[in-house]
Motif scaffolding. Structure first.
Motif, PDB file in Angstrom:
ATOM      1  N   VAL A  53       9.883   2.067  16.204  1.00 48.64           N
ATOM      2  CA  VAL A  53       9.531   2.988  15.126  1.00 48.64           C
ATOM      3  C   VAL A  53       8.102   2.737  14.667  1.00 48.64           C
ATOM      4  O   VAL A  53       7.326   3.679  14.439  1.00 48.64           O
ATOM      5  CB  VAL A  53      10.515   2.846  13.950  1.00 48.64           C
ATOM      6  N   GLU A  54       7.729   1.475  14.541  1.00 48.30           N
ATOM      7  CA  GLU A  54       6.349   1.155  14.166  1.00 48.30           C
ATOM      8  C   GLU A  54       5.360   1.734  15.162  1.00 48.30           C
ATOM      9  O   GLU A  54       4.313   2.273  14.778  1.00 48.30           O
ATOM     10  CB  GLU A  54       6.170  -0.364  14.075  1.00 48.30           C
ATOM     11  N   ASP A  61       7.387  -4.580  -4.937  1.00 49.24           N
ATOM     12  CA  ASP A  61       5.958  -4.463  -4.637  1.00 49.24           C
ATOM     13  C   ASP A  61       5.693  -3.613  -3.404  1.00 49.24           C
ATOM     14  O   ASP A  61       4.562  -3.465  -2.969  1.00 49.24           O
ATOM     15  CB  ASP A  61       5.295  -5.846  -4.518  1.00 49.24           C
ATOM     16  N   GLY A  62       6.751  -3.005  -2.851  1.00 45.03           N
ATOM     17  CA  GLY A  62       6.567  -2.050  -1.771  1.00 45.03           C
ATOM     18  C   GLY A  62       6.125  -2.661  -0.457  1.00 45.03           C
ATOM     19  O   GLY A  62       5.475  -1.991   0.339  1.00 45.03           O
ATOM     20  N   SER A  63       6.491  -3.883  -0.196  1.00 44.45           N
ATOM     21  CA  SER A  63       6.088  -4.506   1.065  1.00 44.45           C
ATOM     22  C   SER A  63       7.218  -4.572   2.071  1.00 44.45           C
ATOM     23  O   SER A  63       6.981  -4.548   3.286  1.00 44.45           O
ATOM     24  CB  SER A  63       5.567  -5.929   0.811  1.00 44.45           C
ATOM     25  N   THR A  64       8.470  -4.599   1.606  1.00 44.48           N
ATOM     26  CA  THR A  64       9.606  -4.875   2.472  1.00 44.48           C
ATOM     27  C   THR A  64      10.687  -3.818   2.310  1.00 44.48           C
ATOM     28  O   THR A  64      11.028  -3.436   1.184  1.00 44.48           O
ATOM     29  CB  THR A  64      10.196  -6.260   2.152  1.00 44.48           C
ATOM     30  N   ASP A 113       3.235  -4.762   5.791  1.00 43.92           N
ATOM     31  CA  ASP A 113       2.287  -5.715   6.370  1.00 43.92           C
ATOM     32  C   ASP A 113       2.160  -5.525   7.871  1.00 43.92           C
ATOM     33  O   ASP A 113       1.062  -5.617   8.435  1.00 43.92           O
ATOM     34  CB  ASP A 113       2.713  -7.148   6.056  1.00 43.92           C
ATOM     35  N   ASN A 114       3.280  -5.235   8.536  1.00 45.15           N
ATOM     36  CA  ASN A 114       3.236  -4.981   9.980  1.00 45.15           C
ATOM     37  C   ASN A 114       2.329  -3.795  10.292  1.00 45.15           C
ATOM     38  O   ASN A 114       1.501  -3.844  11.210  1.00 45.15           O
ATOM     39  CB  ASN A 114       4.634  -4.707  10.524  1.00 45.15           C
ATOM     40  N   VAL A 173      -1.897   0.731   3.663  1.00 47.30           N
ATOM     41  CA  VAL A 173      -0.606   1.380   3.871  1.00 47.30           C
ATOM     42  C   VAL A 173       0.232   1.228   2.609  1.00 47.30           C
ATOM     43  O   VAL A 173       0.317   0.137   2.033  1.00 47.30           O
ATOM     44  CB  VAL A 173       0.138   0.759   5.070  1.00 47.30           C
ATOM     45  N   LEU A 174       0.833   2.311   2.169  1.00 51.87           N
ATOM     46  CA  LEU A 174       1.786   2.290   1.069  1.00 51.87           C
ATOM     47  C   LEU A 174       3.173   2.579   1.629  1.00 51.87           C
ATOM     48  O   LEU A 174       3.339   3.446   2.488  1.00 51.87           O
ATOM     49  CB  LEU A 174       1.425   3.329   0.016  1.00 51.87           C
ATOM     50  N   LEU A 175       4.164   1.841   1.159  1.00 50.41           N
ATOM     51  CA  LEU A 175       5.551   2.015   1.583  1.00 50.41           C
ATOM     52  C   LEU A 175       6.383   2.412   0.379  1.00 50.41           C
ATOM     53  O   LEU A 175       6.322   1.765  -0.675  1.00 50.41           O
ATOM     54  CB  LEU A 175       6.072   0.705   2.178  1.00 50.41           C
ATOM     55  N   THR A 176       7.179   3.478   0.509  1.00 47.25           N
ATOM     56  CA  THR A 176       8.005   3.932  -0.608  1.00 47.25           C
ATOM     57  C   THR A 176       9.267   4.588  -0.084  1.00 47.25           C
ATOM     58  O   THR A 176       9.362   4.972   1.090  1.00 47.25           O
ATOM     59  CB  THR A 176       7.219   4.910  -1.509  1.00 47.25           C
TER      60      THR A 176
END
Length: 363
Positions: free
Chosen positions: A85-86, A116-119, A135-136, A145-148
């Motif tokens: 997927v990455e 904190d939106g990292s994992t 982080d990946n 990169v923002l993850l939500t």
């Protein structure tokens, strides 16, 4: 045309590499309570890429500061392997970034994210368990990169550019296979103490009712989702009810093929039984919204997701049920209920815009 190395596109100022040594704290950056409205006014006018990861497809788009999609691309979701997927995300960002100056990338995915939106703590569609996705991807893409959560991203998009504009307290509900939800309160995403707020579909609305995949019984999504609509139609058809003949005809007699989407199409075409089934789902929807209004008191509910293709055939009965079940009805202002405006692109638009805003806040 040769694809530029991410983070080194022609014409991109060298200052774009200033993100090194810092991270975007995901949607928590927006929820942190800083002067978010000033950041919205002063935020970069550059472009961001939003990526919406679903169970069957990964959709991405280049989004400007007004929420307009300038270009799009899609790939099939490559099973549940996190590394695969990455790689698909990297391919999409490189493809779209080849023709644009990109400041940041926003990723919207189903599941629970840490504050904190990292994992990704858990994702129901993919094999992500405590996956350090942000982080990946920052390492692979070499840009912020923002993850939500995907529902948070869609709600943000509707608040910024869609049906929720101007609202100080907005609740968004997504009706699909299940029920997702998110809240924008006073210009910030409200994610709760542990980052997992918005699981509205798992409020228990019928104790001892239908078993839910979450392990409980009687969850709202077992009565007011696309899956619920399909299940009720299949039960009616399996009984060979005389009122289910149009349903059976639509699937050549194969009851297992009846889905919520088929019922919706028949209802739109005028089939009275399908309309009745949609009305039942709409009544359950309105009851759940009344419960949420009692707890959250929003100014507006925005309803999105695939089931909303039914339009007023669904939302009309929901409004009536909401008015009938609202606590203090007749003696209090009532929230509006409106269909979402941005359709299936809301997730990627919101993820891109959140990444732009967070990038501005961390500069």
């Amino acid at each position: 045309m040769q694809t530029p190395t991410p983070g080194r596109q022609p014409g991109l100022p060298r200052r774009a590499a200033a993100w090194r040594g810092r991270t975007l704290a995901g949607a928590a950056a927006v929820a942190a309570g800083h002067d978010i409205r000033s950041h919205l006014r002063l935020g970069r006018k550059g472009l961001a890429i939003g990526v919406d990861i679903g169970g069957t497809k990964v959709a991405a788009g280049v989004v400007d500061a007004e929420g307009r999609i300038l270009s799009q691309a899609k790939r099939s979701t490559p099973g549940s392997d996190p590394r695969a997927v990455e790689q698909v995300i990297v391919e999409l960002v490189e493809e779209l970034g080849a023709g644009h100056r990109i400041w940041s990338v926003g990723i919207g995915a189903a599941g629970w994210m840490d504050l904190d939106g990292s994992t990704v703590l858990f994702s129901p569609h993919l094999a992500w368990r405590n996956e350090p996705l942000r982080d990946n991807l920052q390492r692979l893409l070499r840009r912020p990169v923002l993850l939500t959560n995907d529902a948070d991203a869609a709600a943000w998009a509707e608040w910024r550019f869609g049906a929720g504009q101007g609202q100080s307290r907005l609740v968004c509900i997504t009706l699909g296979t299940g029920i997702g939800g998110a809240m924008v309160m006073d210009g910030r995403l409200e994610r709760g103490r542990f980052g997992v707020a918005g699981e509205f579909g798992h409020q228990i609305i019928m104790p001892g009712g239908h078993r839910c995949e979450c392990g409980n019984r009687g969850c709202w999504e077992q009565y007011a989702s696309g899956n619920a609509l399909g299940r009720e139609a299949r039960e009616l058809a399996a009984a060979n009810s005389p009122v289910a003949q149009e349903l059976l005809k639509a699937v050549d007699g194969d009851v297992s093929r009846i889905t919520g989407a088929i019922v919706t199409e028949l209802a739109k075409a005028g089939d009275p039984t399908s309309r009745e089934l949609l009305e039942d789902v709409g009544e359950w929807l309105g009851l759940g919204l009344a419960n949420l209004a009692a707890a959250l008191d929003p100014g507006k509910f925005v309803i999105g997701g695939g089931l909303c293709d039914a339009g007023e055939l669904l939302v009309g009965p929901a409004r009536k049920s909401f008015a009938r079940n609202l606590t203090g009805r007749g003696f209090r202002p009532a929230a509006e209920i409106e269909l979402a405006a941005l359709g299936p692109n809301a997730g990627l638009i919101g993820a891109a815009d959140l990444s732009r805003v967070s990038s501005r806040m961390h500069t």
